[in-house]
Motif scaffolding. Structure first.
Motif, PDB file in Angstrom:
ATOM      1  N   ARG A  41      -1.120  13.668   4.562  1.00 18.48           N
ATOM      2  CA  ARG A  41      -0.136  12.595   4.365  1.00 18.48           C
ATOM      3  C   ARG A  41       1.225  13.105   3.875  1.00 18.48           C
ATOM      4  NH1 ARG A  41      -1.943   9.139  -0.943  1.00 18.48           N
ATOM      5  NH2 ARG A  41      -0.401   7.756  -0.059  1.00 18.48           N
ATOM      6  N   TRP A  46      11.208  13.478   4.111  1.00 12.42           N
ATOM      7  CA  TRP A  46      11.383  12.581   2.969  1.00 12.42           C
ATOM      8  C   TRP A  46      12.826  12.670   2.496  1.00 12.42           C
ATOM      9  CZ3 TRP A  46       7.032   9.881   1.861  1.00 12.42           C
ATOM     10  CH2 TRP A  46       5.847  10.376   2.398  1.00 12.42           C
ATOM     11  N   PHE A 110       2.510  10.730  -4.521  1.00 14.43           N
ATOM     12  CA  PHE A 110       2.726   9.441  -3.869  1.00 14.43           C
ATOM     13  C   PHE A 110       2.847   8.319  -4.889  1.00 14.43           C
ATOM     14  CE2 PHE A 110       1.597  11.791  -0.175  1.00 14.43           C
ATOM     15  CZ  PHE A 110       2.338  11.175   0.823  1.00 14.43           C
ATOM     16  N   ASP A 111       3.818   7.455  -4.620  1.00 14.27           N
ATOM     17  CA  ASP A 111       4.074   6.261  -5.416  1.00 14.27           C
ATOM     18  C   ASP A 111       4.161   5.106  -4.417  1.00 14.27           C
ATOM     19  OD1 ASP A 111       4.754   4.579  -7.524  1.00 14.27           O
ATOM     20  OD2 ASP A 111       6.893   4.977  -7.301  1.00 14.27           O
ATOM     21  N   GLY A 112       3.080   4.893  -3.692  1.00 12.95           N
ATOM     22  CA  GLY A 112       3.049   3.937  -2.585  1.00 12.95           C
ATOM     23  C   GLY A 112       2.777   4.693  -1.297  1.00 12.95           C
ATOM     24  N   PRO A 113       2.553   3.990  -0.201  1.00 11.98           N
ATOM     25  CA  PRO A 113       2.160   4.666   1.041  1.00 11.98           C
ATOM     26  C   PRO A 113       3.234   5.575   1.636  1.00 11.98           C
ATOM     27  CG  PRO A 113       2.429   2.300   1.409  1.00 11.98           C
ATOM     28  CD  PRO A 113       2.577   2.541  -0.068  1.00 11.98           C
ATOM     29  N   ASP A 114       4.500   5.225   1.509  1.00 11.87           N
ATOM     30  CA  ASP A 114       5.574   6.018   2.099  1.00 11.87           C
ATOM     31  C   ASP A 114       6.678   6.326   1.096  1.00 11.87           C
ATOM     32  OD1 ASP A 114       4.629   6.353   4.748  1.00 11.87           O
ATOM     33  OD2 ASP A 114       5.083   4.258   5.157  1.00 11.87           O
ATOM     34  N   ARG A 115       6.278   6.570  -0.146  1.00  9.48           N
ATOM     35  CA  ARG A 115       7.247   6.855  -1.200  1.00  9.48           C
ATOM     36  C   ARG A 115       6.688   7.965  -2.085  1.00  9.48           C
ATOM     37  NH1 ARG A 115      11.197   3.548  -4.551  1.00  9.48           N
ATOM     38  NH2 ARG A 115      10.941   4.346  -6.632  1.00  9.48           N
ATOM     39  N   TYR A 117       7.274  10.210  -5.688  1.00 13.98           N
ATOM     40  CA  TYR A 117       7.935  10.354  -6.975  1.00 13.98           C
ATOM     41  C   TYR A 117       7.982  11.847  -7.243  1.00 13.98           C
ATOM     42  CZ  TYR A 117       9.025  10.045 -11.902  1.00 13.98           C
ATOM     43  OH  TYR A 117       9.640  10.189 -13.122  1.00 13.98           O
ATOM     44  N   VAL A 133      11.689   8.514   0.120  1.00 12.42           N
ATOM     45  CA  VAL A 133      10.954   7.695   1.082  1.00 12.42           C
ATOM     46  C   VAL A 133      10.859   8.457   2.397  1.00 12.42           C
ATOM     47  CG1 VAL A 133      11.527   5.459   0.053  1.00 12.42           C
ATOM     48  CG2 VAL A 133      13.056   6.453   1.767  1.00 12.42           C
ATOM     49  N   ARG A 134       9.866   8.072   3.185  1.00 11.24           N
ATOM     50  CA  ARG A 134       9.635   8.748   4.465  1.00 11.24           C
ATOM     51  C   ARG A 134      10.822   8.528   5.401  1.00 11.24           C
ATOM     52  NH1 ARG A 134       5.103  11.088   6.344  1.00 11.24           N
ATOM     53  NH2 ARG A 134       3.715  10.112   4.843  1.00 11.24           N
TER      54      ARG A 134
END
Length: 182
Positions: A41, A46, A110-115, A117, A133-134
């Motif tokens: 993933r 990014w 990961f801090d969410g599916p497409d974010r 930190y 973000v992606r």
């Protein structure tokens, strides 16, 4: 005098702190079938902000053993007195965190599916952070950069060039609508 006759007005340029250089091409390689999903993933591009730097991370390759090849890029930083640059490096993914070590330690989680930190720890112990973000690596390789960059936390934006009072003048700070001065 002769030289002045050939001088032309230069077009407005973009804010130098939004320029993030990248290599002429990425060496993208899709993850092999044996790469666990928690490692795979991270593959891709990014974009975001770290301190006041615009930042691009491109994970070109991930392997089943957790090793990754990447491109690290950032803009100029007036705050840190640093110049824009990019370099290729290696990282590892362990327990859901992509870690790159060197003159500082960068960690991406990961801090969410497409974010993502991100934290950066200097050798003296100072820690800074950012959010990414992606993005589309093909568009980034073609020179496309976002107009708006993700910032961690709250950011104040005052559109001083476009906001006008009813009489057409630029407002003073006490005249901004409440929604703009928070």
């Amino acid at each position: 005098m002769l030289m002045m006759q050939s001088a032309q007005a230069q077009p407005l340029t973009v804010d130098p702190e939004t320029i993030v250089p990248l290599p002429p091409r990425f060496e993208m390689e899709p993850p092999a079938a044996d790469v666990p999903p928690e490692i795979a993933r991270f593959q891709g591009a990014w974009i975001g902000t770290w301190q006041d730097d615009r930042h691009i991370l491109v994970v070109e390759r991930v392997r089943a053993d957790g090793h990754a090849d990447l491109v690290f890029a950032r803009s100029d930083s007036a705050f840190n007195g640093m110049n824009r640059e990019w370099w290729r490096d290696q990282a590892t993914v362990v327990d859901g965190v992509l870690t790159m070590t060197g003159f500082r330690i960068f960690r991406y989680a990961f801090d969410g599916p497409d974010r993502l930190y991100m934290t950066a720890t200097l050798k003296n112990g100072v820690v800074t952070s950012g959010a990414l973000v992606r993005a589309d690596p093909v568009r980034l390789a073609a020179g496309d950069r976002p107009n708006e960059w993700l910032w961690p936390g709250e950011r104040v934006r005052i559109p001083h060039l476009t906001v006008r009072t009813p009489d057409g003048t630029r407002p003073t700070a006490d005249q901004f609508p409440a929604s703009l001065d928070r």
